[in-house]
Write a protein that holds these residues in place. Structure first.
Motif, PDB file in Angstrom:
ATOM      1  N   ARG A 137     -38.689  23.735 -54.098  1.00  0.00           N
ATOM      2  CA  ARG A 137     -39.063  24.084 -52.731  1.00  0.00           C
ATOM      3  C   ARG A 137     -40.421  24.796 -52.666  1.00  0.00           C
ATOM      4  NH1 ARG A 137     -34.604  27.290 -50.501  1.00  0.00           N
ATOM      5  NH2 ARG A 137     -35.655  29.131 -51.303  1.00  0.00           N
ATOM      6  N   VAL A 138     -41.287  24.331 -51.777  1.00  0.00           N
ATOM      7  CA  VAL A 138     -42.547  25.046 -51.501  1.00  0.00           C
ATOM      8  C   VAL A 138     -42.743  25.150 -49.991  1.00  0.00           C
ATOM      9  CG1 VAL A 138     -43.724  24.347 -53.643  1.00  0.00           C
ATOM     10  CG2 VAL A 138     -43.961  22.921 -51.592  1.00  0.00           C
ATOM     11  N   ASN A 139     -43.530  26.130 -49.580  1.00  0.00           N
ATOM     12  CA  ASN A 139     -43.921  26.255 -48.170  1.00  0.00           C
ATOM     13  C   ASN A 139     -45.158  25.414 -47.920  1.00  0.00           C
ATOM     14  OD1 ASN A 139     -43.194  29.642 -48.718  1.00  0.00           O
ATOM     15  ND2 ASN A 139     -41.971  28.310 -47.384  1.00  0.00           N
ATOM     16  N   HIS A 140     -45.131  24.733 -46.798  1.00  0.00           N
ATOM     17  CA  HIS A 140     -46.295  23.949 -46.393  1.00  0.00           C
ATOM     18  C   HIS A 140     -46.219  23.798 -44.872  1.00  0.00           C
ATOM     19  CE1 HIS A 140     -49.679  21.375 -46.693  1.00  0.00           C
ATOM     20  NE2 HIS A 140     -49.049  20.219 -46.563  1.00  0.00           N
ATOM     21  N   SER A 141     -47.174  23.102 -44.294  1.00  0.00           N
ATOM     22  CA  SER A 141     -47.197  22.986 -42.840  1.00  0.00           C
ATOM     23  C   SER A 141     -46.250  21.901 -42.331  1.00  0.00           C
ATOM     24  CB  SER A 141     -48.626  22.729 -42.377  1.00  0.00           C
ATOM     25  OG  SER A 141     -49.222  21.726 -43.153  1.00  0.00           O
ATOM     26  N   ILE A 142     -45.315  21.510 -43.160  1.00  0.00           N
ATOM     27  CA  ILE A 142     -44.239  20.600 -42.773  1.00  0.00           C
ATOM     28  C   ILE A 142     -43.011  21.065 -43.555  1.00  0.00           C
ATOM     29  CG2 ILE A 142     -44.867  18.931 -44.582  1.00  0.00           C
ATOM     30  CD1 ILE A 142     -44.089  16.677 -42.651  1.00  0.00           C
ATOM     31  N   PRO A 143     -41.839  21.034 -42.960  1.00  0.00           N
ATOM     32  CA  PRO A 143     -40.672  21.498 -43.724  1.00  0.00           C
ATOM     33  C   PRO A 143     -40.315  20.508 -44.834  1.00  0.00           C
ATOM     34  CG  PRO A 143     -40.207  21.487 -41.360  1.00  0.00           C
ATOM     35  CD  PRO A 143     -41.484  20.732 -41.570  1.00  0.00           C
ATOM     36  N   ASP A 144     -39.429  20.973 -45.694  1.00  0.00           N
ATOM     37  CA  ASP A 144     -38.851  20.108 -46.719  1.00  0.00           C
ATOM     38  C   ASP A 144     -39.907  19.625 -47.707  1.00  0.00           C
ATOM     39  OD1 ASP A 144     -36.224  19.719 -47.160  1.00  0.00           O
ATOM     40  OD2 ASP A 144     -36.045  17.807 -46.098  1.00  0.00           O
ATOM     41  N   ASP A 166     -45.533  31.628 -48.453  1.00  0.00           N
ATOM     42  CA  ASP A 166     -45.281  32.263 -47.163  1.00  0.00           C
ATOM     43  C   ASP A 166     -44.095  33.200 -47.323  1.00  0.00           C
ATOM     44  OD1 ASP A 166     -44.756  32.924 -44.515  1.00  0.00           O
ATOM     45  OD2 ASP A 166     -45.240  30.919 -43.771  1.00  0.00           O
ATOM     46  N   TYR A 167     -44.355  34.504 -47.246  1.00  0.00           N
ATOM     47  CA  TYR A 167     -43.270  35.472 -47.475  1.00  0.00           C
ATOM     48  C   TYR A 167     -42.378  35.633 -46.255  1.00  0.00           C
ATOM     49  CZ  TYR A 167     -46.163  36.478 -51.507  1.00  0.00           C
ATOM     50  OH  TYR A 167     -46.893  36.346 -52.652  1.00  0.00           O
ATOM     51  N   THR A 168     -42.839  35.109 -45.105  1.00  0.00           N
ATOM     52  CA  THR A 168     -42.011  35.176 -43.900  1.00  0.00           C
ATOM     53  C   THR A 168     -41.971  33.802 -43.230  1.00  0.00           C
ATOM     54  OG1 THR A 168     -43.983  35.935 -42.693  1.00  0.00           O
ATOM     55  CG2 THR A 168     -42.442  37.623 -43.431  1.00  0.00           C
ATOM     56  N   PRO A 169     -41.446  32.814 -43.960  1.00  0.00           N
ATOM     57  CA  PRO A 169     -41.432  31.466 -43.388  1.00  0.00           C
ATOM     58  C   PRO A 169     -40.476  31.361 -42.208  1.00  0.00           C
ATOM     59  CG  PRO A 169     -40.169  31.514 -45.426  1.00  0.00           C
ATOM     60  CD  PRO A 169     -40.812  32.864 -45.289  1.00  0.00           C
ATOM     61  N   ILE A 170     -40.731  30.418 -41.336  1.00  0.00           N
ATOM     62  CA  ILE A 170     -39.955  30.265 -40.111  1.00  0.00           C
ATOM     63  C   ILE A 170     -38.486  29.984 -40.399  1.00  0.00           C
ATOM     64  CG2 ILE A 170     -39.754  28.883 -37.987  1.00  0.00           C
ATOM     65  CD1 ILE A 170     -42.278  30.737 -38.339  1.00  0.00           C
ATOM     66  N   ASP A 171     -38.227  29.188 -41.422  1.00  0.00           N
ATOM     67  CA  ASP A 171     -36.833  28.841 -41.719  1.00  0.00           C
ATOM     68  C   ASP A 171     -36.242  29.749 -42.797  1.00  0.00           C
ATOM     69  OD1 ASP A 171     -38.261  27.960 -43.865  1.00  0.00           O
ATOM     70  OD2 ASP A 171     -37.663  25.851 -43.705  1.00  0.00           O
ATOM     71  N   GLY A 172     -36.981  30.800 -43.162  1.00  0.00           N
ATOM     72  CA  GLY A 172     -36.463  31.749 -44.143  1.00  0.00           C
ATOM     73  C   GLY A 172     -36.477  31.243 -45.570  1.00  0.00           C
ATOM     74  N   LYS A 173     -37.006  30.034 -45.769  1.00  0.00           N
ATOM     75  CA  LYS A 173     -36.960  29.445 -47.114  1.00  0.00           C
ATOM     76  C   LYS A 173     -38.323  29.532 -47.784  1.00  0.00           C
ATOM     77  CE  LYS A 173     -33.291  26.232 -45.826  1.00  0.00           C
ATOM     78  NZ  LYS A 173     -33.046  24.861 -45.345  1.00  0.00           N
ATOM     79  N   MET A 174     -38.424  30.414 -48.751  1.00  0.00           N
ATOM     80  CA  MET A 174     -39.704  30.638 -49.420  1.00  0.00           C
ATOM     81  C   MET A 174     -39.956  29.641 -50.537  1.00  0.00           C
ATOM     82  SD  MET A 174     -40.457  34.599 -50.113  1.00  0.00           S
ATOM     83  CE  MET A 174     -38.960  35.298 -49.437  1.00  0.00           C
ATOM     84  N   THR A 175     -41.215  29.472 -50.871  1.00  0.00           N
ATOM     85  CA  THR A 175     -41.586  28.766 -52.099  1.00  0.00           C
ATOM     86  C   THR A 175     -40.753  29.334 -53.238  1.00  0.00           C
ATOM     87  OG1 THR A 175     -43.832  28.304 -51.375  1.00  0.00           O
ATOM     88  CG2 THR A 175     -43.489  28.440 -53.751  1.00  0.00           C
ATOM     89  N   ASP A 176     -40.186  28.466 -54.066  1.00  0.00           N
ATOM     90  CA  ASP A 176     -39.237  28.906 -55.088  1.00  0.00           C
ATOM     91  C   ASP A 176     -39.983  29.466 -56.305  1.00  0.00           C
ATOM     92  OD1 ASP A 176     -37.144  29.332 -56.788  1.00  0.00           O
ATOM     93  OD2 ASP A 176     -36.256  27.335 -56.567  1.00  0.00           O
ATOM     94  N   PHE A 177     -40.538  30.679 -56.096  1.00  0.00           N
ATOM     95  CA  PHE A 177     -41.289  31.365 -57.161  1.00  0.00           C
ATOM     96  C   PHE A 177     -40.524  31.385 -58.479  1.00  0.00           C
ATOM     97  CE2 PHE A 177     -42.216  33.425 -53.195  1.00  0.00           C
ATOM     98  CZ  PHE A 177     -43.596  33.535 -53.197  1.00  0.00           C
ATOM     99  N   HIS A 235     -42.422  23.472 -38.081  1.00  0.00           N
ATOM    100  CA  HIS A 235     -42.241  24.921 -37.919  1.00  0.00           C
ATOM    101  C   HIS A 235     -42.992  25.433 -36.694  1.00  0.00           C
ATOM    102  CE1 HIS A 235     -40.109  25.203 -41.596  1.00  0.00           C
ATOM    103  NE2 HIS A 235     -41.146  24.992 -42.380  1.00  0.00           N
ATOM    104  N   ARG A 236     -44.182  24.880 -36.499  1.00  0.00           N
ATOM    105  CA  ARG A 236     -44.986  25.270 -35.336  1.00  0.00           C
ATOM    106  C   ARG A 236     -44.232  24.905 -34.055  1.00  0.00           C
ATOM    107  NH1 ARG A 236     -50.481  25.646 -35.864  1.00  0.00           N
ATOM    108  NH2 ARG A 236     -49.832  26.490 -37.868  1.00  0.00           N
ATOM    109  N   ILE A 237     -43.674  23.702 -34.052  1.00  0.00           N
ATOM    110  CA  ILE A 237     -42.932  23.241 -32.880  1.00  0.00           C
ATOM    111  C   ILE A 237     -41.711  24.134 -32.640  1.00  0.00           C
ATOM    112  CG2 ILE A 237     -41.626  21.270 -31.938  1.00  0.00           C
ATOM    113  CD1 ILE A 237     -43.592  19.497 -33.703  1.00  0.00           C
ATOM    114  N   GLN A 238     -41.056  24.508 -33.734  1.00  0.00           N
ATOM    115  CA  GLN A 238     -39.910  25.422 -33.602  1.00  0.00           C
ATOM    116  C   GLN A 238     -40.354  26.744 -32.975  1.00  0.00           C
ATOM    117  OE1 GLN A 238     -36.403  24.916 -34.733  1.00  0.00           O
ATOM    118  NE2 GLN A 238     -36.449  26.477 -33.137  1.00  0.00           N
ATOM    119  N   GLN A 239     -41.503  27.226 -33.392  1.00  0.00           N
ATOM    120  CA  GLN A 239     -41.993  28.503 -32.839  1.00  0.00           C
ATOM    121  C   GLN A 239     -42.316  28.369 -31.353  1.00  0.00           C
ATOM    122  OE1 GLN A 239     -43.967  31.451 -35.381  1.00  0.00           O
ATOM    123  NE2 GLN A 239     -45.011  29.690 -36.273  1.00  0.00           N
ATOM    124  N   ILE A 240     -42.839  27.215 -30.975  1.00  0.00           N
ATOM    125  CA  ILE A 240     -43.129  26.998 -29.550  1.00  0.00           C
ATOM    126  C   ILE A 240     -41.816  27.016 -28.763  1.00  0.00           C
ATOM    127  CG2 ILE A 240     -44.043  25.365 -27.843  1.00  0.00           C
ATOM    128  CD1 ILE A 240     -45.927  24.336 -30.122  1.00  0.00           C
TER     129      ILE A 240
END
Lengths: 554, 554
Positions: A137-144, A166-177, A235-240
């Motif tokens: 899992r990684v954070n990017h400007s598209i989920p999944d 992203d330490y505060t991603p919209i879906d709570g799912k962070m890059t899997d450090f 994620h942007r759409i979800q925020q809107i």
């Protein structure tokens, strides 16, 4: 250990020295794994071209060796070539659900069978030939979105995919450090990592910072709100939607790709909207302006997009009215600055309030900046490193960054598309080239427009064309009709009658001259007309239109 | 007071809603003063166009009323239309020495007489008809820039020109705050002010901050240094020379416009270089690499510029070698981002170290940011305000800024090119329009390329052209030769033979059909061929080439 006699090769077929058409071959012995298959949008000089995909001759020649295609995420520059690739290569395609959801739409549009698609979850591992591929899992400007850990008999390869931390991603799912760190502890042979933002110092802001900016913009809006963003930025759409709910507004969606992605995302659960929030665009008239939000396409000023049409008062369903607040939640991609500016200007002229530009905090990048890249390098600590996903200067910068972190320079490879980069456990080197390049797509044609056609289009676009038609008698070789002169894109003929008369005289003179000299071969006649006219026109106008002599025979 | 019955009009002929082709008419009664006469570089969609100038029909119709042209500074977007304007209007042109020095070169290149040029000093006042024009020193990215105070019978007009407030200018000469303040105290009817950076918060950094960045870059350079910047940025060039002297390097100049401006500036004393510092580009071989600095053009990635050619290993005099340090001392103008990126990539590939981008501090803007604009408004305190020199969104932003400072909204005018803005001592209003627009220059042609030609070029550029030639018997009306089909920029014919065969068949079918239907008029025949073929080609290829039927008669 016997297997180690085989070679491990990385062959980038796209994505190096460019942002777009990402495609990387991992080959071990006779087995090939393909990472991503993206398209690119044409440069301005590729006149009339719709899309560009990588040349996949190498894959087609080795199609029996290709075990699988694995996808990092659902952006066009990672999946957009698949409708063309899958017509030629029949292998399983692994990707996360949203990635495949978007891809499926593309395949359908192109009439390509999608029975080879295999959905995976972030964290899953699949086997393809000798390769084990773990989706991280990684954070990017598209989920999944995922990075990949590819286990090969020679060692582990990590491909970060497009990522940020992203330490505060919209879906709570962070890059899997932790996963990257674990792999680093076990030892990683090679890393390929996203270089898009290698020039940017610091840390890319969290997607959630955009939410605060939306909140402010919604607070200030007195009437309807229209927000344009990338359709894939779920994620942007979800925020809107979240902000709309807070401000008791309904949400409608406009623009083909936006409608597609929102529908897929709602269906697959990547977007959540309380019952009654989403309304059909055809029903927006049922709600007061100040209770509406419209999410739409056109954040790049694309000529046919919904927002651009609205800005030109040319959209069937939505007309901009004074008091509308338009939020452009995106940064212009290099090359689109002027289109975006023009859209903004047009919206302002219609009396809208337009929120745009960096200072409003209404967009963040989806790619890691320098500090994030440094963290990734330190977690993974690969032996070898290939910066990927960047123009040449991004790759150079990322390579420098890795060197500054202590990696030996000889272990860092600034590669080129088509290069074979070969790795043993101890060393890496360039071991040759394969066919690579770009295939231009123009309408239904795939690859039928090449350099000659583009060169002609360029010349036509600059100074137009002058056509000379002469009908000649087959037996006597004398002119029986013409020369007729027709021009297009050269001058406005009505205002240049004298010039066109002179042009005709020159051609006639050239023909007379040929007759006197006994020149009768068509090729020689044509070239005489072309030369005489070309010189004359350049002297008179400083232009170089295409000159096309046509000889008819009766 | 009798004179006050006349009207004071401001008529922008260019520069509103665009950055470029600045030209403003000030008219009082039957007397006209023209401020600036600039050109603009073409948008991408103006295919093949070299330059754009304002439509000056209004001036030509009123040429006897034009008393003078006054120039604010020597940038192309303020003086570049003069070679065309002065061919049609014969009036004195006032400008500072450097402005006229640069202009003179342009006029010579175009074979235009320059005997009407009248040099003024910053601080001077000239009289032209009923107008008194005072030239007020301002800081900008070219020396000898001025704002204007135009005294009219109705009141004083201030035009800031392009300006910034630089407290540490290279030549020690600051924007003349005191003069603006004095004028403000006496009362200013109308201000027109530079809006280029109205979107930027804060204060534009001083030109001298770039010197510190040069110092750092020179300190780090181990071999030759090549710096690209705008040729008109004389202060920048001075800073390069100063830094070179400190680091005991010689300076050579490359690129036609750079050589021109440096020569004029040295001659007029705007650039000072210690004896022996400047060396001829042909003699650079006489000095060790680590003792050379080359100042050159191409900071915008312009295709024919010196730096771009060097980056393509295509310059006669200078070849990039590994170890060269290239400094790009400029920010890409919107629309040039990709060209600049490509140049950087090519230079990196040649092994050069390239210093570019904002974070290196090697460029600052020449235009005032918001805090400077606020200061100017507060110094001048005009009754009326027209934001100028900006795209529409810049004008809107600057207007908002003025309103925030307390100016009544009805006293602020976001104008359009061609509008007549009329002012009394008490009110301003739109009083009509004059002819305005853009005149396209293509090679030697001024205005002979219009919308029809551009539309044709656009179509040709996208999908090329298919030409159908048919020779017909005059009397019988039957086809005696052809149809011959020729295409350019459509498909690569060798790879599309079948398609082209089908195209021919379609045309033949259409001709047969016409014969059967008794259609014999050429126009009808042509349109039958065009329709049949257009439909067929779109279905087969999803392209829309221009289809051009030509009928010859024997």
């Amino acid at each position: 250990m016997a297997k180690e006699k085989q070679k491990l090769q990385i062959i980038p077929l796209g994505g190096l020295g460019e942002i777009g058409k990402n495609m990387t071959v991992v080959r071990y012995g006779d087995e090939i794994l393909l990472i991503d298959a993206g398209l690119m949008f044409p440069d301005e000089e590729m006149l009339g071209i719709d899309l560009v995909i990588p040349d996949i001759s190498y894959l087609v020649e080795n199609k029996d060796k290709v075990k699988a295609i694995v996808l990092t995420h659902g952006h066009e520059d990672h999946i957009g070539a698949l409708p063309y690739v899958l017509k030629q290569i029949n292998v399983p395609v692994y990707g996360t659900r949203l990635t495949l959801g978007i891809l499926e739409g593309r395949l359908q549009e192109n009439g390509v069978d999608s029975s080879n698609l295999r959905a995976v979850m972030q964290g899953d591992t699949i086997k393809a030939g000798c390769f084990h591929v773990n989706f991280i899992r990684v954070n990017h400007s598209i989920p999944d979105a995922v990075g990949l850990a590819v286990t090969t008999p020679m060692g582990t390869i990590i491909h970060t995919g497009d990522f940020k931390l992203d330490y505060t991603p919209i879906d709570g799912k962070m890059t899997d450090f932790r996963r990257f760190s674990d792999l680093g502890n076990k030892g990683v042979l090679l890393m390929m990592a996203d270089s898009t933002n290698a020039e940017r110092a610091g840390h890319t802001p969290s997607e959630s910072t955009v939410g605060a900016s939306f909140d402010k913009a919604f607070h200030n809006a007195r009437s309807r709100i229209i927000i344009a963003t990338f359709s894939s930025n779920v994620h942007r759409i979800q925020q809107i939607i979240n902000t709309a709910v807070r401000y008791k507004r309904k949400v409608a969606v406009l623009g083909r790709s936006m409608v597609n992605v929102v529908n897929i995302s709602l269906e697959l659960g990547y977007i959540k909207a309380p019952e009654g929030t989403m309304v059909d665009i055809d029903n927006i008239g049922n709600y007061p302006m100040e209770q509406m939000v419209i999410i739409t396409t056109g954040s790049q000023g694309e000529p046919m997009s919904a927002l651009t049409r609205m800005s030109q008062s040319d959209h069937r369903k939505v007309g901009i009215v004074p008091g509308d607040t338009i939020i452009i939640s995106a940064t212009p991609i290099p090359g689109n600055e002027k289109l975006v500016s023009r859209t903004i200007d047009n919206l302002l002229k219609l009396g809208a309030n337009v929120v745009y530009g960096r200072e409003n905090g209404i967009h963040v990048s989806g790619h890691a900046s320098q500090e994030e890249l440094k963290l990734m390098h330190n977690l993974v600590r690969p032996k070898f490193f290939i910066p990927v996903h960047g123009e040449y200067r991004h790759l150079v910068k990322h390579a420098k960054l890795a060197a500054e972190l202590g990696m030996p320079k000889e272990n860092i490879f600034i590669g080129e598309n088509g290069q074979i980069l070969e790795f043993t456990r101890d060393k890496g080197y360039v071991a040759g080239r394969v066919t690579s390049g770009r295939v231009l797509i123009d309408g239904l044609g795939v690859g039928d427009v090449g350099n000659i056609v583009l060169r002609d289009r360029r010349q036509l676009s600059q100074d137009g064309i002058i056509i000379i038609v002469v009908t000649m008698d087959k037996t006597s070789g004398t002119v029986v009709a013409g020369p007729d002169i027709v021009s297009r894109g050269f001058v406005y003929v009505r205002e240049s009658e004298e010039l066109m008369e002179d042009v005709k005289t020159r051609v006639e003179d050239a023909l007379v001259h040929c007759e006197e000299e006994g020149i009768t071969e068509w090729a020689a006649l044509k070239s005489a007309m072309r030369d005489a006219l070309g010189r004359f026109i350049f002297e008179r106008t400083r232009r170089r239109p295409m000159i096309l002599p046509i000889i008819m025979e009766v």
